[in-house]
Design an enzyme around this catalytic site. Structure first.
Site, PDB file in Angstrom:
ATOM      1  N   ASP A 210       0.834  -1.201   0.000  1.00  0.00           N
ATOM      2  CA  ASP A 210       0.000   0.000   0.000  1.00  0.00           C
ATOM      3  C   ASP A 210       0.871   1.254   0.000  1.00  0.00           C
ATOM      4  O   ASP A 210       1.880   1.329   0.712  1.00  0.00           O
ATOM      5  CB  ASP A 210      -0.887  -0.030   1.250  1.00  0.00           C
ATOM      6  N   GLU A 270      14.946 -14.617  -0.694  1.00  0.00           N
ATOM      7  CA  GLU A 270      15.146 -15.831   0.094  1.00  0.00           C
ATOM      8  C   GLU A 270      13.993 -16.816  -0.112  1.00  0.00           C
ATOM      9  O   GLU A 270      14.119 -18.005   0.231  1.00  0.00           O
ATOM     10  CB  GLU A 270      15.250 -15.487   1.582  1.00  0.00           C
TER      11      GLU A 270
END
Length: 548
Positions: A210, A270
């Site tokens: 957002d 990751e």
């Protein structure tokens, strides 16, 4: 399960390229416990329907613990579910259900600000010397007691609120109950990255970020310059809001954002198949920021701006202008396109679209280069609901009524069964009234109507998945010829020519040089005439494939 979704589920770290995302506003999707508010188990119950539409992922608007002043975009606990939506166990069930249907899960993270009820803010406001004293943007008053600068709030008035505990102002780009975090603080950045890791470890596949360009404010708190009247492009805010009178040079869009986005990308990498979708809220520089934030492999994966969410009619010329600019400023990036979402008027009403026009726009959205976002109910052709003032919940609408009626008209509950209580959304009193007009377009009605727009969306989504040129191809040849927009999409051995007659007037259009066969009749495509030209009816599409 589609081949595209199957590949994404199993191995494809680039599943987000060209994906289609279905946005769910959880308060209004499905209520499972009859309290009038949608919840996570309600989403689980409707997962088979979502999968049947043919999308690849869902984006769920905030469901975190919140006082709900801005309906979840004011977070008071990033790592828990608000009781009105359920529990963390319910969320785990949602993840399992989505993945079981071949759907990725993207959740909405609000990292630029929190609720004033968040424990971080409660500790920050106690003292100027405490361990979290600098976790928010605080400043002394000017000598005359006025705010430290001229920055304005998106919701109207000053962006600064006086706090008597610290005898200082704090920054709030949105509601006064939504204080802005100070991302210049390393501790704040680390805490937010910890939140991100928490949800990745819980199984989410990505984040819609957002107001991603609001993360940093100018350290020197310099005044924003005035914006000339001719530059006041109110894409995402009503023209009655003085927020549009400023060039927000210092209150957002700061260069420090790149370093934080780089840290976030390192974390995301990751988890090889995780993705990010950034919301760029800027009326003047949105496309440039989209390009910068998605350039290369260091920042975000996808972004969307508000050019196609604006009030301005989406003509062939306007689309060509936007796509040309994207080619100029974001050629190395990745755009996600949307016509509707929870913050704007539904596009069927915003552009006063006929049923034929709605079908063309659906096909157009799914032929644009990049990824695509659909908003719940868009596939039903829902128009903006008329919500009386006494039922308005949106603080934006309350502030600017009646010149601007707020966002509740796009947030009313989803309609499932025409003859059920509250159209199958809830047995309880809905938090916003059900639109009578919407109820006649409920899912159960459209399922049994072969010509319903729901089936058009399904066909268009299926057609997109059959053609790599539409999913991840390179676009060129963008041109507006009167009311006809055309472009080509090219991917390896597939070249498609797409033309859209965006008017009520028939049009004759020539194909480019080469041998072409028309395809896509299932999505309203026109056939090539014996003279080799396209005779396109009003609001008709033509898609042709180059034959070797």
């Amino acid at each position: 399960m589609s081949d595209f979704a199957q590949a994404a589920t199993e191995t494809d770290k680039d599943w987000w390229r060209g994906c289609t995302i279905y946005q769910i506003y959880p308060r209004s999707f499905q209520d499972s416990n009859d309290d009038g508010i949608g919840d996570l188990i309600g989403i689980v119950e409707r997962m088979p329907y979502i999968a049947s539409v043919g999308v690849d992922a869902i984006w769920i608007s905030p469901f975190f613990t919140s006082p709900m002043k801005d309906f979840g975009y004011d977070v008071s606990d990033y790592c828990d579910v608000d009781p009105i939506f359920g529990t963390l166990a319910d969320f785990d069930m949602l993840i399992d259900a989505a993945h079981g249907h071949g759907l990725k899960v993207i959740i909405d993270l609000v990292l630029s600000h929190t609720s004033d009820q968040h424990p971080w803010f409660q500790k920050s406001r106690v003292s100027r010397e405490g361990p979290m004293a600098d976790w928010y943007v605080w400043s002394d008053a000017k000598p005359d007691g006025t705010p430290p600068n001229n920055w304005l709030s998106f919701f109207g008035g000053s962006a600064w609120h006086w706090d008597p505990r610290r005898e200082q102002y704090y920054l709030h780009n949105f509601l006064a109950s939504q204080p802005d975090l100070n991302l210049h603080s390393e501790a704040v950045q680390s805490a937010l990255l910890g939140v991100t890791r928490f949800w990745l470890d819980r199984g989410v596949d990505g984040f819609r970020l957002d107001t991603v360009n609001f993360y940093f404010a100018d350290k020197e708190l310099r005044d924003n310059p005035a914006l000339p009247p001719e530059g006041r492009n109110a894409i995402h805010a009503p023209r009655v809001n003085p927020y549009n009178y400023q060039e927000h040079l210092y209150s957002k869009n700061r260069p420090e954002n790149f370093d934080f986005l780089r840290r976030m990308r390192v974390l995301l990498d990751e988890y090889p198949a995780a993705t990010t979708l950034g919301e760029v809220g800027d009326a003047q520089h949105g496309l440039e920021l989209l390009g910068q934030y998605t350039s290369g492999n260091d920042y975000l994966h996808m972004c969307y701006a508000f050019e196609f969410l604006a009030q301005e009619p989406l003509t062939a010329t306007r689309i060509a202008e936007v796509l040309y600019k994207v080619h100029q400023v974001a050629n190395d990036g990745w755009a996600a396109w949307a016509f509707s979402n929870h913050d704007v008027m539904r596009h069927a009403s915003r552009w006063e679209l006929s049923p034929a026009a709605q079908r063309l726009y659906a096909t157009l959205l799914l032929c644009l280069p990049g990824s695509a976002c659909l908003y719940q109910g868009e596939e039903l052709g829902l128009e903006e609901a008329d919500v009386p003032f006494e039922d308005i919940q949106d603080p934006y609408g309350v502030e600017f009524w009646p010149e601007y009626k707020g966002r509740d008209g796009s947030r009313t509950p989803m309609v499932w069964e025409t003859h059920e209580r509250n159209a199958g959304f809830s047995e309880g009193e809905p938090w916003l009234p059900i639109s009578h007009e919407h109820a006649h377009r409920a899912v159960d009605v459209q399922e049994h109507e072969p010509g319903a727009i729901l089936h058009h969306y399904r066909r268009a989504l299926a057609f997109r998945k059959q053609h790599p040129a539409l999913i991840s191809g390179v676009q060129d040849g963008v041109y507006a010829f009167g009311d006809v927009l055309h472009f080509r999409c090219i991917h390896d051995d597939e070249t498609l020519f797409c033309a859209f007659n965006m008017s009520d007037t028939p049009s004759v259009h020539a194909l480019p040089g080469g041998d072409w066969e028309t395809i896509g009749q299932e999505v309203g495509g026109a056939n090539k005439s014996p003279d080799g030209r396209l005779h396109m009816g009003p609001w008709q599409v033509c898609i042709a494939r180059l034959i070797d």
